[in-house]
Scaffold this active site. Structure first.
Site, PDB file in Angstrom:
ATOM      1  CE  LYS A 276      -8.187  12.080   2.131  1.00 51.29           C
ATOM      2  NZ  LYS A 276      -7.623  11.626   0.855  1.00 51.29           N
ATOM      3  NE  ARG A 350      -3.019   1.898  -0.326  1.00 53.36           N
ATOM      4  CZ  ARG A 350      -2.625   2.402  -1.489  1.00 53.36           C
ATOM      5  NH1 ARG A 350      -1.510   1.976  -2.063  1.00 53.36           N
ATOM      6  NH2 ARG A 350      -3.336   3.318  -2.113  1.00 53.36           N
TER       7      ARG A 350
HETATM    8  N1  BES Z   1     -10.209   7.596   1.024  1.00 54.89           N
HETATM    9  C1  BES Z   1      -9.189   7.970   0.131  1.00 54.89           C
HETATM   10  C2  BES Z   1      -9.552   7.728  -1.322  1.00 54.89           C
HETATM   11  C3  BES Z   1     -10.519   8.702  -1.919  1.00 54.89           C
HETATM   12  C4  BES Z   1     -10.161   9.995  -2.185  1.00 54.89           C
HETATM   13  C5  BES Z   1     -11.778   8.270  -2.277  1.00 54.89           C
HETATM   14  C6  BES Z   1     -11.070  10.864  -2.775  1.00 54.89           C
HETATM   15  C7  BES Z   1     -12.662   9.117  -2.878  1.00 54.89           C
HETATM   16  C8  BES Z   1     -12.304  10.418  -3.120  1.00 54.89           C
HETATM   17  C9  BES Z   1      -7.925   7.161   0.413  1.00 54.89           C
HETATM   18  O1  BES Z   1      -7.696   6.876   1.740  1.00 54.89           O
HETATM   19  C10 BES Z   1      -6.771   7.987  -0.054  1.00 54.89           C
HETATM   20  O2  BES Z   1      -6.575   9.029   0.497  1.00 54.89           O
HETATM   21  N2  BES Z   1      -6.058   7.498  -1.049  1.00 54.89           N
HETATM   22  C11 BES Z   1      -4.958   8.213  -1.592  1.00 54.89           C
HETATM   23  C12 BES Z   1      -3.885   7.203  -1.897  1.00 54.89           C
HETATM   24  C13 BES Z   1      -2.572   7.817  -2.309  1.00 54.89           C
HETATM   25  C14 BES Z   1      -1.952   8.548  -1.149  1.00 54.89           C
HETATM   26  C15 BES Z   1      -1.660   6.721  -2.807  1.00 54.89           C
HETATM   27  C16 BES Z   1      -5.418   8.899  -2.861  1.00 54.89           C
HETATM   28  O3  BES Z   1      -6.216   8.330  -3.607  1.00 54.89           O
HETATM   29  O4  BES Z   1      -5.027  10.042  -3.074  1.00 54.89           O
HETATM   30 MN    MN Z   2      -6.650   8.427   2.729  1.00 55.33          MN
END
Ligand code: BES
Ligand code: MN
Ligand code: ZN
Length: 494
Positions: A276, A350
């Site tokens: 991230k 997931r």
């Molecule tokens: N935990 C995150 C989702 C999230 C991000 C929740 C910011 C709240 C605030 C999740 O694990 C994630 O990183 N999801 C990705 C999925 C993508 C790579 C398809 C996302 O939402 O960017």
């Molecule tokens: Mn994630």
């Protein structure tokens, strides 16, 4: 905090402060009028000065009213009388709690007498408990200098005699939800170096001891035996030991199929190799709020000893980049036997949930609800007000929406049509773990739906509702009110 229901003249009860409502335009509520009458119009006098005109959420503190034993009276503005609805009511209650002087230890609320659109006396009593508990919440676990604690420790809610006995039942539910919310907030607010998978396991064990739940905390070796290749894949990048936490509350009819709650327990989400960006990454300590909501809901149903069979399942681990971490392109085999191509290691929620959902099958549940801070896309779709609901049963989605509305913890039904499924196609495995930019919250739900064919299932994406960012940064405890209300309603209807 101790909550109780009392009937009769509030003025004759021992309390440090009575809270009474004033409507817009200065009209007095019944209790305000009662105090006004015995105090030779002291309340009306304040209204006449213009200091209290009933504006919603405004407050005026009065001391030593003539002929009144209780030292303080807090006037709270209620806004327009004919349009007073639940939202305004909750706002007024919160404003009153916030305006209580620090020294008040025992407060009496004279606010269930108000006519509030679509709100029963029971709901008013329960909500006072929830709002008091929420508004007096303090995060202080890790500050070396403890901030001044709230002195308030007794709350008396005045209810007309005929309504008192049922209001007590409702109050107990409100108090239990308040405790569950507090637990979920506490866990969410703890940093990743304290709230680890091991820590979550200990919390579950403590809950089990307190309320008589069965508990199992599985370590890596046990998880390997189960063949949870997808969950193991996520955990393999971290040195922090993983856990699969299983709680069981068995107070329903013998043989009655349980409701299972499955909570995402990523105790820190760096994104893994698909790292991230740095900004606000600290907030990924909240990526275990699904797990926290399961534990908080178990706390609430334990407090109530709810007559239901329930199972809580929490896959917990960190998502870290390392020499051992999953790489984009890796293929894992889930417990269900289905293979998954990891195209983005940041779509890890997931991957841990799918194995926990397969594991849930062994309890032969009537219903499974998973709760997860699953997608940023959900925040884009619904913002911070509503939790997203997906389900393979419209009736179940309806039950959850209704519970959310009743609990003032709202949710919104999202589509999960088969049309979205091809976005998960992979050239190298049974499916990919991401479905592209379009409909990101929906394709995440579609992914999970491939592991939930054997029972009625719903998925709650709480990415937008589980915590607040910015100045008010902190866990919200959502959706503990929704989930607990859902379970309470199940015991009432079945
Ligand atoms: N935990 C995150 C989702 C999230 C991000 C929740 C910011 C709240 C605030 C999740 O694990 C994630 O990183 N999801 C990705 C999925 C993508 C790579 C398809 C996302 O939402 O960017
Ligand atoms: Mn994630
Ligand atoms: Zn995550």
């Amino acid at each position: 905090m101790e909550f109780s229901i009392k009937s009769g003249n509030p003025e004759l009860q021992s309390s440090d402060c009575l809270i009474v409502g004033i409507f817009e335009g200065g009209e007095l509520s019944a209790s305000a009028k009662g105090l006004d009458d015995i105090s030779s119009k002291a309340v009306s006098a304040v209204v006449k000065t213009g200091d209290m005109q009933g504006k919603l959420g405004s407050t005026v503190l009065m001391h030593h009213l003539p002929n009144v034993q209780i030292k303080r009276v807090l006037l709270v503005g209620l806004g327009q009388q004919d349009t007073l609805g639940a939202k305004s009511y909750l706002k007024a209650v919160r404003a009153a709690v916030k305006a209580l002087p620090k020294a008040v230890t025992n407060a009496g609320f004279c606010l269930t007498e108000l006519t509030v659109l679509e709100m029963t006396v029971n709901e008013k009593a329960a909500q006072i408990a929830e709002v008091v508990s929420d508004a007096t919440y303090q995060v202080n676990a890790l500050k070396s200098k403890k901030p001044e604690t709230v002195a308030l420790n007794k709350v008396v809610i005045f209810v007309d005699k005929p309504d008192a006995s049922q209001a007590k039942v409702a109050l107990a539910q409100g108090v239990a939800i308040g405790k569950g919310v507090k637990m979920a907030k506490d866990l969410g607010n703890l940093p990743g170096n304290v709230c680890t998978p091991t820590y979550l396991g200990k919390q579950a064990k403590q809950l089990a001891k307190e309320y008589g739940f069965n508990v199992d905390v599985l370590d890596r070796a046990a998880i390997e035996k189960l063949g949870m290749g997808s969950f193991l894949g996520v955990a393999q990048g971290s040195d922090e030991p993983m856990r699969l936490i299983v709680l069981q509350h068995k107070n329903g009819k013998k043989g009655q199929k349980p409701v299972a709650l499955v909570g995402k327990g990523i105790t820190f989400d760096t994104g893994g190799i698909s790292l991230k960006g740095g900004s606000e990454m600290d907030e990924m300590k909240y990526d275990m709020c699904g797990a926290a909501s399961v534990l908080g809901t178990f706390k609430a149903i334990g407090e109530l000893n709810l007559p239901i069979n329930a199972v809580g399942i929490i896959p917990a681990c960190d998502n870290m980049p390392s020499g051992k971490a999953l790489k984009p392109g890796d293929v894992v085999t889930s417990m269900s036997g289905q293979t998954i191509e990891i195209l983005n290691t940041d779509a890890e929620g997931r991957l841990v949930l799918c194995d926990a959902l397969t594991y849930a099958e062994r309890f032969e549940p009537s219903t499974v609800v998973d709760i997860a801070t699953l997608t940023g896309a959900c925040v884009v779709a619904l913002g911070h007000h509503a939790t997203a609901v997906y389900s393979n049963q419209d009736a179940l989605a309806g039950e959850l929406l209704a519970a959310g509305t009743a609990a003032h913890d709202r949710a919104w039904h999202m589509p999960m049509w088969d049309d979205y499924q091809p976005q998960l196609d992979s050239n190298f495995a049974d499916m990919a773990n991401i479905g592209g930019r379009a409909g990101g919250s929906i394709t995440a739900a579609c992914f999970l739906s491939r592991f939930t064919k054997k029972y009625d299932w719903a998925h709650l994406d709480i990415a937008g509702t589980a915590w607040k960012s910015g100045k008010e940064k902190g866990g919200t405890g959502r959706p503990v009110p929704l989930l607990t209300t859902f379970l309470i309603k199940r015991t009432e209807n079945k």
